[in-house]
Design an enzyme around this catalytic site. Structure first.
Site, PDB file in Angstrom:
ATOM      1  N   ASN A   9      -9.352  -5.606  -3.597  1.00 27.26           N
ATOM      2  CA  ASN A   9      -9.004  -4.783  -2.439  1.00 27.26           C
ATOM      3  C   ASN A   9     -10.295  -4.114  -1.964  1.00 27.26           C
ATOM      4  OD1 ASN A   9      -8.091  -2.939  -0.593  1.00 27.26           O
ATOM      5  ND2 ASN A   9      -6.428  -2.146  -1.885  1.00 27.26           N
ATOM      6  N   ARG A  22      -3.408  11.917   9.306  1.00 30.78           N
ATOM      7  CA  ARG A  22      -3.081  11.220  10.560  1.00 30.78           C
ATOM      8  C   ARG A  22      -1.863  11.830  11.220  1.00 30.78           C
ATOM      9  NH1 ARG A  22      -2.780   5.446   7.732  1.00 30.78           N
ATOM     10  NH2 ARG A  22      -4.636   5.747   6.454  1.00 30.78           N
ATOM     11  N   HIS A  37       1.099  -1.769   4.905  1.00 27.35           N
ATOM     12  CA  HIS A  37       1.739  -1.506   3.593  1.00 27.35           C
ATOM     13  C   HIS A  37       2.775  -2.576   3.251  1.00 27.35           C
ATOM     14  CE1 HIS A  37       1.046   3.138   4.004  1.00 27.35           C
ATOM     15  NE2 HIS A  37       0.038   2.564   3.386  1.00 27.35           N
ATOM     16  N   GLU A  69       0.990  -3.120  -5.581  1.00 27.16           N
ATOM     17  CA  GLU A  69       0.526  -4.110  -4.621  1.00 27.16           C
ATOM     18  C   GLU A  69      -0.316  -5.183  -5.298  1.00 27.16           C
ATOM     19  OE1 GLU A  69      -0.336  -0.354  -2.284  1.00 27.16           O
ATOM     20  OE2 GLU A  69      -0.734  -1.864  -0.748  1.00 27.16           O
ATOM     21  N   ARG A 109      -6.683  -8.814  -0.803  1.00 24.66           N
ATOM     22  CA  ARG A 109      -5.889  -8.064   0.159  1.00 24.66           C
ATOM     23  C   ARG A 109      -6.606  -8.095   1.511  1.00 24.66           C
ATOM     24  NH1 ARG A 109      -6.600  -2.164   2.202  1.00 24.66           N
ATOM     25  NH2 ARG A 109      -4.631  -1.907   3.283  1.00 24.66           N
TER      26      ARG A 109
HETATM   27  N1  LIG Z   1       0.491  13.591  -9.661  1.00 20.58           N
HETATM   28  C1  LIG Z   1       0.591  13.902  -8.372  1.00 20.58           C
HETATM   29  N2  LIG Z   1       1.265  15.012  -7.960  1.00 20.58           N
HETATM   30  C2  LIG Z   1       1.379  15.327  -6.655  1.00 20.58           C
HETATM   31  N3  LIG Z   1       0.831  14.597  -5.678  1.00 20.58           N
HETATM   32  C3  LIG Z   1       0.160  13.496  -6.017  1.00 20.58           C
HETATM   33  C4  LIG Z   1       0.006  13.076  -7.365  1.00 20.58           C
HETATM   34  N4  LIG Z   1      -0.698  11.941  -7.365  1.00 20.58           N
HETATM   35  C5  LIG Z   1      -0.993  11.669  -6.084  1.00 20.58           C
HETATM   36  N5  LIG Z   1      -0.472  12.598  -5.276  1.00 20.58           N
HETATM   37  C6  LIG Z   1      -0.625  12.706  -3.832  1.00 20.58           C
HETATM   38  O1  LIG Z   1      -0.510  11.439  -3.212  1.00 20.58           O
HETATM   39  C7  LIG Z   1      -1.421  11.347  -2.130  1.00 20.58           C
HETATM   40  C8  LIG Z   1      -2.208  10.061  -2.239  1.00 20.58           C
HETATM   41  O2  LIG Z   1      -1.301   9.004  -2.307  1.00 20.58           O
HETATM   42  P1  LIG Z   1      -1.799   7.474  -2.425  1.00 20.58           P
HETATM   43  O3  LIG Z   1      -0.589   6.636  -2.394  1.00 20.58           O
HETATM   44  O4  LIG Z   1      -2.724   7.355  -3.571  1.00 20.58           O
HETATM   45  O5  LIG Z   1      -2.592   7.338  -1.058  1.00 20.58           O
HETATM   46  P2  LIG Z   1      -3.264   6.097  -0.323  1.00 20.58           P
HETATM   47  O6  LIG Z   1      -3.042   4.878  -1.183  1.00 20.58           O
HETATM   48  O7  LIG Z   1      -2.543   6.041   0.983  1.00 20.58           O
HETATM   49  O8  LIG Z   1      -4.705   6.520  -0.182  1.00 20.58           O
HETATM   50  C9  LIG Z   1      -2.286  12.584  -2.154  1.00 20.58           C
HETATM   51  O9  LIG Z   1      -1.876  13.519  -1.157  1.00 20.58           O
HETATM   52  C10 LIG Z   1      -2.015  13.161  -3.523  1.00 20.58           C
HETATM   53  O10 LIG Z   1      -2.051  14.571  -3.496  1.00 20.58           O
END
Ligand SMILES: Nc1ncnc2c1ncn2[C@@H]1O[C@H](COP(=O)(O)OP(=O)(O)O)[C@@H](O)[C@H]1O
Ligand SMILES: Nc1ncnc2c1ncn2[C@@H]1O[C@H](COP(=O)(O)OP(=O)(O)O)[C@@H](O)[C@H]1O
Lengths: 418, 418
Positions: free
Chosen positions: A7, A243, A182, A387, A92
């Site tokens: 990725n 966003r 996604h 994924e 990906r």
């Molecule tokens: N253990 C956790 N507790 C609360 N929020 C979490 C935790 N782990 C990740 N997050 C939240 O999830 C978000 C990131 O999600 P993620 O799916 O990794 O994002 P992306 O893949 O779109 O970059 C962040 O806002 C983060 O604060």
């Protein structure tokens, strides 16, 4: 069969090696800050070994892949003896446009197709194509490589869901339409929840909520996407970490005029300074939650807004499918934010949705399963998305077909076959 | 008590004289092409007399009001003997911003308020203010004049519905937020359907669909607006005759870059060349229907898209209110397009919504009432909107209060009191 999953971003490269006989992750890691003065490189193995170098220059994607090959067979941190154990690589790719409705074996023609879609997703398809080329330089062109597109699961959407009500010529000239993203995550979740429910996916109306930094909600009926919230770009839909989601277009033009902004500057503001960050001042949801606990009104509001918008999307997709059989939550917030799931579902009591507050609170940090009560008319599940596994499955499926048939059309598989 | 109701645009002025003792329209008419070489002026009376002059110059709003005063007392086409019979004038004003949460007696201060909101609605508030001034020149400043705002019914919306997830400074600096429009129509419909249902409005969750050239859907719980689809401007929401509704903001910036457009040019395209027109090539729904019957695919698609988007809004607002007790359709299409009502409601069978196809087909051209079946779990009504009557009611209510009390705060009335 071992499959390497890639990725790539413009300055990063995530990789994962998966043993497809057991579907187990052997190791995963990250190359960051590619092309900068100091890069970062790391790996974690299935058995808890890990290595990290925070100050190693990584000139380009080719250098990144060289690091990956070294670590995979490394005496201390490696998980395989020889690179020849890798049977295929799954890449990906964000934007498949209307060219790629399924995962495909990467050929020169496929690379041209990915290149032709760069205008629709410059920040994604360009580095992804670079990574594919670099990967072929390092691993050779004999190794089968497969492209798995974020958009392809959404290619079943009907026109009423993907056409924007703007002058038709923009659809014809520039291919401006809803594509959705996604897709690999939503596809994984949909199949996995059907499996957990012991029901064929063909009998289910699923609303899949992928809530992370980027978020999208997808309506899936009979295993096929009916509608999805992201659109031409991953900016469409509802409020995300940074966003805005869809807006009154006059908000866009009004701000541009008031602040004398170019389209690119405006796009940047709506992608990077808006959403939860714009409202609360915090982008990471853990910071928002901390600020909410301290009583900061804009942090409270940011959560209310996001949960409300999620609930409205679920309501609208229930209408899109004329009903819903199961609601799923996945990704960073979907998997780890019980407040989000609880509050969003409170709007859905009229549909008979009831969350089990205790189970919901406990279903975090890698746990998955049903978080609705036994008498909830519509079950609600938390699913840990994967994924990489989905990409590896597509890769294996295509490679398997290749072994048995060499005719060209067999290189394209239908995800339904997997 | 007779009330003159005024709805002014930059080159048009619609008027209606209403006898508020019976709530009957005495006459109504239109001045068009104000300020152009040849204007148009006409009137229709309650008893079928009508007059039209298609080639009369109307220099400005003042000249238009002079024509109105002449025709009202005209020996042949008049409906009153003397202008003194008019007790008050009610003016429709589009944008009340966060200044006007109810209808108000027009004072110099109120005029300054309306003027201060011009940046938010230049095409509306400017000519409306001009019309108020012209009206005062012609009728004198002693005659009570009342401003009724398109936005004020929506002022009860909670922040989670009206804040856009963009940088907070834009809300503070420019007051960029969801305001909503068509408020007077939605208010009329909400009260009227509660009346038809013999239920207090305070007990109802109403989804009101105003579908005309401009369209908006509003969620009303306990008589108060919870959410509405139009936003900062009437471009927000879903597909309309010539407007796109909300979009992926990247669609806006992408087209601007490809076509090298200014924000104003882009705004114009999304307001005037998009929506049903952009998809099908026709703006008037009767033309779309004709083309659909002939089988033109883009006309078929335009209808599918619009009906689908309406259904999704209804679904999302059911979530916003955690349920819905009645769905209403009003305005040009809402009142006259049975296919729209039938097809949009087909998505809502999961909520127990059932349309009576025969009654639905018959409920057009001024008929109103329930179009759902007896066993529909949620009744669906067609209501003939009457914004002029609503404006006249507010006007009477304020004038009545003025008679009994001269204290300043009594000049502001709560629409709930009406
Ligand atoms: N253990 C956790 N507790 C609360 N929020 C979490 C935790 N782990 C990740 N997050 C939240 O999830 C978000 C990131 O999600 P993620 O799916 O990794 O994002 P992306 O893949 O779109 O970059 C962040 O806002 C983060 O604060
Ligand atoms: N009798 C009718 N049959 C079908 N459509 C109608 C009829 N009357 C009006 N309409 C449609 O309603 C729309 C105009 O609605 P209206 O509420 O008058 O618009 P607005 O007030 O927003 O300008 C047009 O598309 C028109 O075709």
């Amino acid at each position: 069969m071992k499959v390497l999953v890639i990725n790539a971003g413009s300055s990063s490269l995530k990789y994962q090696l998966i043993d497809m006989d057991t579907e187990k992750m052997l190791c995963k890691g990250n190359c960051e800050r590619i092309g900068m003065d100091t890069g970062r490189f790391g790996v974690k193995t299935f058995d808890g070994r890990h290595f990290q170098d925070l100050k190693t220059p990584i000139a380009n994607h080719k250098a990144a892949f060289q690091k990956v090959t070294e670590i995979l067979v490394h005496p201390k941190y490696g998980v395989i003896k020889d690179l020849s154990e890798i049977s295929a690589v799954g890449h990906r790719v964000a934007q498949g446009g209307d060219l790629f409705k399924t995962s495909v074996l990467i050929t020169d023609e496929v690379k041209k197709g990915i290149e032709s879609l760069i205008p629709l997703a410059p920040l994604h398809n360009r580095p992804e194509l670079d990574a594919i080329n670099a990967c072929q330089e390092v691993f050779g062109t004999e190794l089968p490589m497969i492209a798995v597109f974020d958009t392809s699961f959404h290619s079943t959407m009907p026109q009423k869901a993907y056409i924007y009500p703007i002058p038709w010529e923009y659809y014809e000239k520039y291919k401006i339409r809803r594509y959705g993203f996604h897709g690999t995550s939503h596809r994984y979740v949909a199949h996995h929840v059907a499996h957990l429910m012991h029901q064929p996916i063909d009998d289910l109306k699923i609303i899949s909520c992928h809530i992370g930094n980027g978020s999208s909600i997808t309506a899936i009926a009979n295993g096929k996407v009916v509608d999805t919230s992201m659109g031409l770009t991953p900016l469409d839909g509802f409020m995300m970490g940074t966003r805005s989601g869809a807006l009154d277009p006059s908000v866009v033009t009004y701000i541009m005029k008031q602040e004398n902004l170019t389209p690119d500057e405006m796009d940047n503001i709506l992608n990077r300074q808006s959403g939860v960050l714009g409202v609360s001042g915090y982008a990471d949801d853990r910071d928002v939650t901390d600020a909410e606990i301290k009583g900061e009104p804009r942090a409270v509001l940011a959560h209310q807004l996001m949960f409300y918008q999620i609930a409205k999307y679920i309501g609208s997709y229930a209408a899109a499918m004329n009903g819903v059989d199961v609601i799923t939550f996945t990704a960073g917030l979907g998997e780890n934010q019980p407040e989000l799931r609880y509050d969003a579902c409170r709007y859905l009591r009229f549909l008979g949705v009831k969350i089990d507050a205790v189970v919901n609170d406990e279903t975090i940090h890698g746990k998955e399963g049903k978080v609705s009560t036994f008498d909830s008319q519509i079950p609600v599940y938390v699913i840990n998305t994967n994924e990489e596994l989905m990409i590896a499955r597509d890769t294996r499926a295509i490679v398997d077909k290749l072994k048995y048939a060499k005719t060209e059309d067999k290189t394209v598989i239908d995800p339904e076959d997997i």
